[in-house]
Enzyme design. Structure first.
Site, PDB file in Angstrom:
ATOM      1  N   ALA A  21      -5.188  -2.393   5.414  1.00 46.81           N
ATOM      2  CA  ALA A  21      -6.711  -1.786   5.361  1.00 46.81           C
ATOM      3  C   ALA A  21      -6.892  -2.461   3.808  1.00 46.81           C
ATOM      4  CB  ALA A  21      -6.840  -0.450   5.443  1.00 46.81           C
ATOM      5  N   GLY A  63       1.111  -1.431  -0.067  1.00 35.31           N
ATOM      6  CA  GLY A  63      -0.294  -0.170   0.389  1.00 35.31           C
ATOM      7  C   GLY A  63       0.613   1.306  -0.154  1.00 35.31           C
ATOM      8  N   ASP A 123      -3.577 -13.042   6.664  1.00 36.77           N
ATOM      9  CA  ASP A 123      -3.754 -11.787   5.901  1.00 36.77           C
ATOM     10  C   ASP A 123      -5.091 -11.162   6.448  1.00 36.77           C
ATOM     11  OD1 ASP A 123      -6.744 -11.685   4.425  1.00 36.77           O
ATOM     12  OD2 ASP A 123      -6.783 -14.166   4.069  1.00 36.77           O
ATOM     13  N   THR A 126      -8.877   7.204   9.755  1.00 39.13           N
ATOM     14  CA  THR A 126      -9.412   8.129   8.112  1.00 39.13           C
ATOM     15  C   THR A 126     -10.602   9.035   8.815  1.00 39.13           C
ATOM     16  OG1 THR A 126     -10.635   8.040   6.508  1.00 39.13           O
ATOM     17  CG2 THR A 126     -11.399   6.717   8.159  1.00 39.13           C
ATOM     18  N   ASP A 127     -10.936  10.615   8.448  1.00 41.31           N
ATOM     19  CA  ASP A 127     -11.682  10.954   8.537  1.00 41.31           C
ATOM     20  C   ASP A 127     -12.960  10.358   7.545  1.00 41.31           C
ATOM     21  OD1 ASP A 127     -12.785  12.720   4.936  1.00 41.31           O
ATOM     22  OD2 ASP A 127     -10.371  11.562   5.492  1.00 41.31           O
ATOM     23  N   TRP A 134      -7.125  11.812   2.690  1.00 42.16           N
ATOM     24  CA  TRP A 134      -6.441  12.156   0.719  1.00 42.16           C
ATOM     25  C   TRP A 134      -5.454  11.806   0.861  1.00 42.16           C
ATOM     26  CZ3 TRP A 134      -9.543  17.567  -1.038  1.00 42.16           C
ATOM     27  CH2 TRP A 134     -10.702  17.671  -0.380  1.00 42.16           C
ATOM     28  N   TYR A 187     -17.826   2.103   4.440  1.00 47.61           N
ATOM     29  CA  TYR A 187     -16.112   2.209   4.545  1.00 47.61           C
ATOM     30  C   TYR A 187     -15.943   3.193   6.234  1.00 47.61           C
ATOM     31  CZ  TYR A 187     -11.256   3.874   4.587  1.00 47.61           C
ATOM     32  OH  TYR A 187      -9.599   4.568   4.546  1.00 47.61           O
TER      33      TYR A 187
END
Length: 281
Positions: free
Chosen positions: A54, A10, A32, A95-96, A144, A119
């Site tokens: 993620a 990622g 996993d 995350t936001d 972002w 999500y």
């Protein structure tokens, strides 16, 4: 510092490999995230653990919420419990999207959450599980994310900007683009401090200044020397399966106060990304 990282390919994990190349990176073949018990068992003797893996397919999560919740909720909770049992600090990227995106002021870490979709709910489940584990854990919410790796907004804009004379881009969603390289640096700095005994908590980290997607796109075109014109459109003109937050601004002052980590200038980060991609004007 002996660092164990969940994730390998990622955006953030790729940048972590540059910052701490001697860390142990666990990809899907070794841990996993659909198997939380296996993730917990993978936590071994180390000084700190970072979860940089993620489910990031926001729209796909709408139709596969159960799977997204295992990956983003149950797996990090299991990692955090394993770390708590070993007395090892655990750092988790969130995350936001855990917020509802209303208003126009930056969200603080202690503001009420209210995800708009699957999500965000899956990521919030992970936060709750990490806190419930009871160890020394830090949750770093960001937004972002961009880099020279994987699929992200910068690479999409570059491709379309070369193909088209003009583009329509959403202008009523505002947030802070965040270079993955800066996130990696922040995580390593936090991990070192926590391994030395500093307590964790919930923090925000995003690039500055806050900007709309359309203005971000215009800066990409300008720095890349592309003549593509960016036209402002409302979110309603670009429907997606998952509803996006209109306000992704985040108050990052607590991270600076507690760890001395300041918001990165995303424009400088963008320049570095374009150089790496060979796309800098």
């Amino acid at each position: 510092m002996r660092l164990l990282v969940f994730g390998r390919t990622g955006q953030v994990a790729t940048e972590l490999a540059r910052v701490v190349p001697d860390a142990v990176f666990l990809g899907r073949d070794r841990a996993d995230l659909m198997d939380p018990d296996a993730c917990a068992a993978a936590v071994r003797d180390c000084d700190a653990v970072i979860n940089a893996a993620a489910w990031t397919a926001v729209d796909k999560a709408e139709s596969e919420e159960a799977a997204a919740t295992v990956v983003n909720g149950a797996a990090p909770a299991a990692m955090a419990r394993a770390c708590a049992g070993l007395g090892v600090p655990f750092l988790h990227v969130s995350t936001d999207y855990v917020f509802d995106g209303t208003g126009d002021r930056p969200f603080r870490p202690d503001d009420p959450t209210g995800p708009l979709g699957a999500y965000g709910r899956s990521k919030l489940a992970g936060e709750i599980g990490v806190r419930a584990a009871g160890g020394n854990a830090a949750i770093l919410r960001t937004s972002w994310v961009v880099s020279a790796h994987g699929a992200n907004f910068v690479k999409t804009m570059l491709r379309l900007g070369r193909e088209r004379e003009s583009l329509n881009v959403v202008a009523d969603q505002v947030g802070g683009p965040t270079p993955a390289r800066a996130i990696a640096g922040a995580l390593v700095g936090m991990a070192r401090a926590m391994a030395a005994g500093q307590p964790g908590g919930t923090y925000h980290f995003s690039g500055a200044p806050d900007v709309s997607w359309a203005d971000f796109a215009r800066e990409i075109m300008a720095q890349a020397g592309l003549a593509c014109v960016v036209n402002d459109i409302p979110t309603s003109a670009y429907p997606t399966p998952a509803k996006r937050p209109a306000n992704s601004r985040m108050d990052c002052s607590a991270l600076e106060r507690d760890f001395g980590i300041v918001r990165p200038d995303w424009r400088a980060g963008l320049a570095e990304i374009l150089v790496e991609l060979g796309a800098k004007a």
